[in-house]
Design a protein around this motif. Structure first.
Motif, short mmCIF file in Angstrom:
data_model
loop_
_atom_site.label_atom_id
_atom_site.label_comp_id
_atom_site.label_asym_id
_atom_site.label_seq_id
_atom_site.Cartn_x
_atom_site.Cartn_y
_atom_site.Cartn_z
N ARG A 1 39.42 1.69 -41.83
CA ARG A 1 40.59 1.88 -40.97
C ARG A 1 40.79 3.37 -40.76
NH1 ARG A 1 44.85 -0.20 -43.86
NH2 ARG A 1 45.97 1.78 -44.14
N GLU A 2 40.98 3.78 -39.53
CA GLU A 2 41.23 5.18 -39.19
C GLU A 2 40.16 6.10 -39.77
OE1 GLU A 2 45.40 6.38 -39.72
OE2 GLU A 2 45.80 4.27 -40.22
N SER A 3 38.93 5.62 -39.77
CA SER A 3 37.81 6.39 -40.32
C SER A 3 36.77 6.61 -39.23
CB SER A 3 37.17 5.64 -41.50
OG SER A 3 38.13 5.41 -42.52
N ASP A 4 36.08 7.75 -39.28
CA ASP A 4 35.05 8.01 -38.29
C ASP A 4 34.01 8.98 -38.85
OD1 ASP A 4 35.96 10.78 -37.80
OD2 ASP A 4 37.64 9.83 -36.76
N ALA A 5 32.90 9.02 -38.14
CA ALA A 5 31.79 9.92 -38.46
C ALA A 5 31.18 9.66 -39.83
CB ALA A 5 32.22 11.39 -38.34
N ASN A 6 31.37 8.46 -40.37
CA ASN A 6 30.69 8.10 -41.61
C ASN A 6 29.32 7.52 -41.25
OD1 ASN A 6 32.89 8.59 -43.55
ND2 ASN A 6 33.91 6.97 -42.39
N ARG A 7 28.30 7.94 -41.96
CA ARG A 7 26.96 7.45 -41.69
C ARG A 7 26.53 6.45 -42.75
NH1 ARG A 7 20.97 10.12 -41.88
NH2 ARG A 7 19.94 8.38 -40.81
N LEU A 8 26.17 5.25 -42.32
CA LEU A 8 25.68 4.20 -43.20
C LEU A 8 24.22 3.96 -42.86
CD1 LEU A 8 28.85 3.82 -42.97
CD2 LEU A 8 28.44 1.41 -43.48
N THR A 9 23.36 4.04 -43.85
CA THR A 9 21.94 3.84 -43.56
C THR A 9 21.21 3.28 -44.77
OG1 THR A 9 19.93 4.94 -42.77
CG2 THR A 9 21.34 6.22 -44.21
N GLU A 10 20.32 2.34 -44.51
CA GLU A 10 19.42 1.78 -45.52
C GLU A 10 20.14 1.14 -46.69
OE1 GLU A 10 16.32 4.48 -46.65
OE2 GLU A 10 16.01 5.17 -44.60
N ASN A 11 21.31 0.56 -46.43
CA ASN A 11 22.01 -0.21 -47.45
C ASN A 11 21.57 -1.67 -47.36
OD1 ASN A 11 24.10 1.92 -48.39
ND2 ASN A 11 24.32 1.91 -46.17
N TYR A 12 21.70 -2.40 -48.46
CA TYR A 12 21.39 -3.83 -48.45
C TYR A 12 22.69 -4.62 -48.42
CZ TYR A 12 19.95 -8.48 -49.76
OH TYR A 12 19.77 -9.85 -49.78
N TRP A 13 22.81 -5.52 -47.44
CA TRP A 13 23.99 -6.37 -47.26
C TRP A 13 23.50 -7.81 -47.38
CZ3 TRP A 13 28.13 -3.07 -46.42
CH2 TRP A 13 27.82 -1.79 -45.93
N ASP A 14 23.89 -8.52 -48.42
CA ASP A 14 23.29 -9.83 -48.65
C ASP A 14 23.69 -10.88 -47.62
OD1 ASP A 14 25.91 -10.19 -49.58
OD2 ASP A 14 25.30 -11.47 -51.24
#
Length: 448
Positions: free
Chosen positions: A330-343
């Motif tokens: 919420r109210e967040s931006d410019a976060n980089r998510l990469t190569e995570n595992y989501w079951d």
């Protein structure tokens, strides 16, 4: 004869029950009798010279005492210092003081502690502290080593958590090492405010409000600790340049505000290789900026990670397994998510490089729905909820996305308990078996 045997049996049971109570409640006792027979310790300190080592024989010694010269006080574990005065049991004012192998029972109130330190380069090792206020308190005390101590709150009746003290309470101190301590049933197990270059490593913290609580602490390390059954495993607030690595925060779920790890106004820090399992919220991030979260295992939390006003953080190679809600923002931006595992994510790996060629997008719809009516949790991962979530995402602002999710999880860190975990359970079972054996033997005697 039967009546006599029955009376004998009842007597044996009563003794065993009292033994159980004494073992499970080591803090209880008769302080008045022990105090009257205690050996005064202050005269022994006064007679010592700087550099001396005082070796206490097994017995009970009377506090409070003040150490104003650089000495060492040692015991093999048989010396107990008791204190019922309104002062700290032991106050250290001399640099280089060392305490080792003492039992300390502190019944003082207010801003007092089993040990209060106002000096530099103090060593506190292998102490067993039972306190009704703080365990160890440091004020303007730097370069100290606090290692292998056992600290817990005790009282003759239940006490609200806000009335307790902290296990280790540090203020305005730098360059301290807090290593391999075991702390339970305190307000905060380890509380540190206004310091720098602190090392908190290998501690076990449980059954407290916050297992580890940092405020205004920079350039420090929180590593290889374990926290269970606290309200929050670690609360880290208004800090920068921290290493939070290789910790295990499990089963912080008994309170509506429980988290494994809370990061508030944390900047330029590294949160790596932590196991965060079975909490209400695994990682809660608010106003956190410029941090790296890598190779953490978030397992069986209600919410894996929750981000509010979080910016410019990198989340890479984290593993999300069996969380009810994997991630929210919420109210967040410019976060980089990469190569995570989501079951819960069904990816597509056309290039066969182990990474999905389609992204995983955080869906906040489910959390917003259950926030209004918790009964909707029953529809978790139902086709209708998935359909509505997709419609919500298509018609609203784009949420954060993992640009290349892992198709398979990395090798998960060990989530086993520490070697002494469950020791109290084993003790209780053993006592029950002992009672059962006595009961059987006594019945055999009655039949004869």
């Amino acid at each position: 004869m039967g009546v006599k045997l029955l009376s004998k049996f009842r007597f044996i049971i009563a003794v065993l029950l009292l033994t159980c109570f004494a073992v499970l409640n080591p803090g209880t006792g008769f302080a008045g009798d022990a105090e009257s027979a205690a050996i005064p310790l202050q005269p022994m300190i006064d007679q010592a010279r700087a550099g001396d080592v005082i070796r206490l024989a097994p017995g009970t010694y009377l506090g409070p005492v003040t150490i104003g010269k650089s000495i060492a006080i040692e015991s093999g574990g048989g010396a107990t210092i008791i204190n019922t005065s309104p002062n700290s049991a032991i106050t250290i004012q001399a640099n280089g003081t060392r305490l080792q192998g003492l039992n300390i029972r502190h019944q003082g109130k207010g801003e007092t502690a089993g040990i209060e330190v106002h000096a530099q380069s103090v060593q506190l090792e292998q102490l067993k502290i039972r306190t009704q206020r703080h365990g160890i308190m440091l004020r303007d005390a730097s370069k100290s080593v606090i290692r292998n101590n056992d600290i817990a709150f005790f009282a003759d009746q239940p006490v609200r958590i806000g009335k307790k003290g902290n296990g280790i309470d540090l203020y305005n101190s730098q360059d301290n090492q807090i290593l391999n301590n075991r702390i339970a049933f305190m307000k905060d197990a380890i509380y540190m405010e206004k310091g720098r270059n602190e090392t908190v490593n290998g501690n076990e913290v449980s059954y407290s409000r916050y297992g580890i609580h940092f405020m205004y602490i920079d350039d420090s390390r929180v590593t290889h600790n374990s926290g269970e059954f606290n309200i929050t495993g670690a609360m880290v607030m208004e800090v920068s340049n921290l290493d939070i690595a290789d910790n295990m925060f499990r089963k912080q779920s008994g309170n509506v505000n429980s988290q494994g790890l809370l990061l508030y106004d944390v900047r330029e820090s590294r949160i790596d290789r932590n196991v965060i399992e079975g909490n209400r919220v695994g990682i809660y991030m608010e106003r956190a900026e410029g941090n790296r979260l890598a190779e953490n295992a978030l397992l069986q939390n209600f919410v894996g990670i929750q981000m509010i006003q979080a910016k410019n953080n990198l989340m890479r190679r984290n593993t999300f397994v069996s969380n009810v809600i994997e991630a929210t923002e919420r109210e967040s931006d410019a976060n980089r998510l990469t190569e995570n595992y989501w079951d819960s994510f069904q990816g597509l790996d056309v290039t066969n490089d182990g990474l999905s060629d389609i992204p995983y997008r955080i869906q906040p719809f489910f959390q917003r729905v259950i926030a209004g009516n918790s009964a909707y949790q029953l529809f978790f991962q139902s086709p209708s909820m998935t359909f509505l979530s997709d419609i919500f995402a298509a018609g609203g602002k784009a949420s954060a996305a993992d640009d290349s999710p892992l198709m398979k999880p990395d090798l998960l860190p060990s989530t086993g308990r520490s070697s002494n975990d469950g020791g109290m359970g084993v003790l209780i079972i053993g006592l029950i078996l002992l009672l059962t054996s006595v009961f059987t033997i006594s019945l055999g005697g009655i039949r004869k």
